[in-house]
Design an enzyme around this catalytic site. Sequence first.
Site, PDB file in Angstrom:
ATOM      1  N   ALA A   1       0.828  -1.212   0.000  1.00 12.68           N
ATOM      2  CA  ALA A   1       0.000   0.000   0.000  1.00 12.68           C
ATOM      3  C   ALA A   1       0.860   1.258   0.000  1.00 12.68           C
ATOM      4  O   ALA A   1       0.535   2.257  -0.660  1.00 12.68           O
ATOM      5  CB  ALA A   1      -0.931  -0.003   1.212  1.00 12.68           C
TER       6      ALA A   1
ATOM      7  N   TYR B   1       3.969   1.458  -1.204  1.00 13.52           N
ATOM      8  CA  TYR B   1       4.571   1.528  -2.544  1.00 13.52           C
ATOM      9  C   TYR B   1       3.572   2.151  -3.519  1.00 13.52           C
ATOM     10  O   TYR B   1       3.921   3.030  -4.319  1.00 13.52           O
ATOM     11  CB  TYR B   1       4.982   0.133  -3.014  1.00 13.52           C
ATOM     12  CG  TYR B   1       5.702   0.116  -4.351  1.00 13.52           C
ATOM     13  CD1 TYR B   1       7.090   0.202  -4.417  1.00 13.52           C
ATOM     14  CD2 TYR B   1       4.988   0.020  -5.546  1.00 13.52           C
ATOM     15  CE1 TYR B   1       7.759   0.193  -5.635  1.00 13.52           C
ATOM     16  CE2 TYR B   1       5.641   0.017  -6.766  1.00 13.52           C
ATOM     17  CZ  TYR B   1       7.024   0.101  -6.806  1.00 13.52           C
ATOM     18  OH  TYR B   1       7.673   0.104  -8.021  1.00 13.52           O
TER      19      TYR B   1
ATOM     20  N   LYS C   1      17.352 -23.750 -18.087  1.00 13.68           N
ATOM     21  CA  LYS C   1      17.009 -23.172 -19.389  1.00 13.68           C
ATOM     22  C   LYS C   1      15.549 -22.740 -19.354  1.00 13.68           C
ATOM     23  O   LYS C   1      14.644 -23.561 -19.471  1.00 13.68           O
ATOM     24  CB  LYS C   1      17.245 -24.173 -20.512  1.00 13.68           C
ATOM     25  CG  LYS C   1      17.033 -23.563 -21.889  1.00 13.68           C
ATOM     26  CD  LYS C   1      17.320 -24.563 -22.988  1.00 13.68           C
ATOM     27  CE  LYS C   1      17.157 -23.907 -24.350  1.00 13.68           C
ATOM     28  NZ  LYS C   1      15.790 -23.379 -24.562  1.00 13.68           N
TER      29      LYS C   1
ATOM     30  N   GLU D   1      16.198 -13.731 -20.457  1.00 15.26           N
ATOM     31  CA  GLU D   1      14.940 -14.360 -20.851  1.00 15.26           C
ATOM     32  C   GLU D   1      13.772 -13.675 -20.143  1.00 15.26           C
ATOM     33  O   GLU D   1      13.772 -13.519 -18.919  1.00 15.26           O
ATOM     34  CB  GLU D   1      14.967 -15.842 -20.469  1.00 15.26           C
ATOM     35  CG  GLU D   1      13.958 -16.688 -21.190  1.00 15.26           C
ATOM     36  CD  GLU D   1      14.476 -17.214 -22.530  1.00 15.26           C
ATOM     37  OE1 GLU D   1      13.736 -17.944 -23.197  1.00 15.26           O
ATOM     38  OE2 GLU D   1      15.629 -16.877 -22.900  1.00 15.26           O
TER      39      GLU D   1
ATOM     40  N   CYS E   1       0.611 -32.607 -57.986  1.00 15.70           N
ATOM     41  CA  CYS E   1       0.648 -32.369 -59.437  1.00 15.70           C
ATOM     42  C   CYS E   1       0.688 -33.648 -60.262  1.00 15.70           C
ATOM     43  O   CYS E   1       0.708 -33.588 -61.491  1.00 15.70           O
ATOM     44  CB  CYS E   1       1.842 -31.485 -59.796  1.00 15.70           C
ATOM     45  SG  CYS E   1       3.443 -32.320 -59.634  1.00 15.70           S
TER      46      CYS E   1
END
EC number: 6.5.1.2
Length: 669
Positions: free
Chosen positions: A33, A35, A115, A173, A411
């Site tokens: 609050a 902040y 990762k 990331e 084709c």
Amino acid sequence: MSDVAQRLTELRKTLHEHGVRYYVEDAPSIPDAEYDRLMRELLELEAAHPELMSSDSPSLRVGGRPLDAFESVVHEIPMLSLDNAFDDGELESFYRRMTDRIPAVQHSAFCCEPKLDGLAVSLLYENGVLTRAATRGDGTTGENITENVRTIKSIPLRLQGADFPTRLEVRGEVFMPKAGFEALNARALKKGEKQFVNPRNAAAGSLRQLDSKITAQRPLAFYAYSVGVIEGGELATSHYQRFLQLKGWGLPICPETKLVTSLAEVKAFYQDILQRRQSLAYEIDGVVIKVDDIQLQERLGFVARAPRWAIAYKFPAQEELTLLNDVEFQVGRTGAITPVAKLEPVFVGGVTVSNATLHNADEIERLGVMVGDTVVIRRAGDVIPQIVSVVLERRPENAKSIVFPTRCPVCQSDVERVEGEAVARCSGGLICQAQRKEALKHFVSRKAMDVEGLGDKVIEQLVDREMVSTPADLFRLRAGELTILERMGPKSAQNVIDALNKAKQTTLPKFLYALGIREVGEATALNLAQHFLSLEAIQQASLEQFIEVPDVGVVVASHLQAFFAQDRNQQVINELLEQGITWPALTAAPVAVDSALAGKIVVLTGSFTQLSRNDAKAALQALGAKVTGSVSKNTDMVFAGEAAGSKLAKATELGIQVFDEQALIEFLK
């Protein structure tokens, strides 16, 4: 300084500090609050005094005005991808390749980290302030996503401290934590909106919003994993110590990152993270292993798309059972006919899979698979769906054999299979509509001519309506013609025409890659351009001259010769040039005419202690030598470093002059 300016400075400093404690250190020092109250005060003061706005203000995290489109960003240092290992054997091969090249790697530590399954981004800090953020894109060119990245609360808009370089590019990331993803989808469900399939898609979609206010509402996070550009300062010579420096400047680092001292410890780290995978707060699909010593990284260098000093050790693929309902045969741009398994949809590794490749007739025979079988489907590396086995005890009585076509399904041309090749191909060439479509899709793709707005569905309509048959036909289109296509209004049509006109200014490597010559990828196209310097020289080259190009062997050389020997291909090239496609002229590096190496065909093998292979290659080329990747009877000399292998043996067998590293240094003086 006025009272307002002083208060703004205080608020920004306070909010920056508390933001780092909350989002990076996970140790909030004030209630939410409080902040929020400070942020509201900052917003009100900046609204009342726009002349005092700052580019690093925490208020920018709420998002700015919507953009019309993302601008392109050329990476000063390419953002390469990583090679993969899928088992201990492949990890050991990676380690052996490094130690064979540079034995000192045996004594190096390794930096290991999870990762993350997100989106790679580049952050540029100038004098400590975030001035630009970009996506990885194709590794060479990305998109400017600065406004969106500023809304990610864990990314500092200004670095802490004062000992950072004046220009510092941080790479990492952007991802969406599991809890945030679940909350986002719960809100979407409640509102009746479309839900995201997995956290990675959610992160990617959030970052590519043209309206940064939407991005600001998404629960995105960031972990740094490397640096790119470093100017006006120095960083540690240890990869792990660089992480600690970045953390000290306020950048978040994955807390699971660990420094280990042996291959055995690398394997133990992998097993530990694998066991704890489900309990982590974010999605991962493996671990990344990097040589810790930066000087060793530089000596090991890179291959075309990846560093030699790092690898992604992927987790075992996730598998599920499902039914094989049918097999369709698709035709690619080079005529390759690929059997595609049509599956009962099944959720594997975060996505719903309904198709999987069966590769070729040999693979179908190896699996012994039939239509109607229950099969084990795997997402190898959590990415590519494939059938790995058949559950024979579940085979129904009415299971049908899979018969490979003898005529092209599109084709009706004959299907041919060259001896020694696993792939069967349609012999129809450009009379085959499927090959035309795939060739055109490749031609306009980002890594080729990069024609924005000309997607797969538009290409398919253009071919189906017989509006285009060759790449040159694309540049003859008019906006009025395009409006007859589905979902193509006057504005979209004009955008396509503008993109086509923009694409006419390209580079010789991109143009060569766009032509779609068999087995000529980006790296080979670049080597061809650097070797021959002009399209005319490439068009007239012989098989032997193609083989002289670095990393071009007999097979690729024969594909090149066959392509340029066909009149219809030369006609298409001429038509493209007539439509105004151009590129900057290439010039050879100045060559010392009295150099003993001028005109010599040279091969480098083994590892060198006084300079990297790339530096040696560049220096040799500057002296007029042609540096190739393989030894042949045309090779004039071989420079062999430590742990030289088969190339040295072949050179000795052919009686070619072999020199050691010291001789190489003498030649380069």
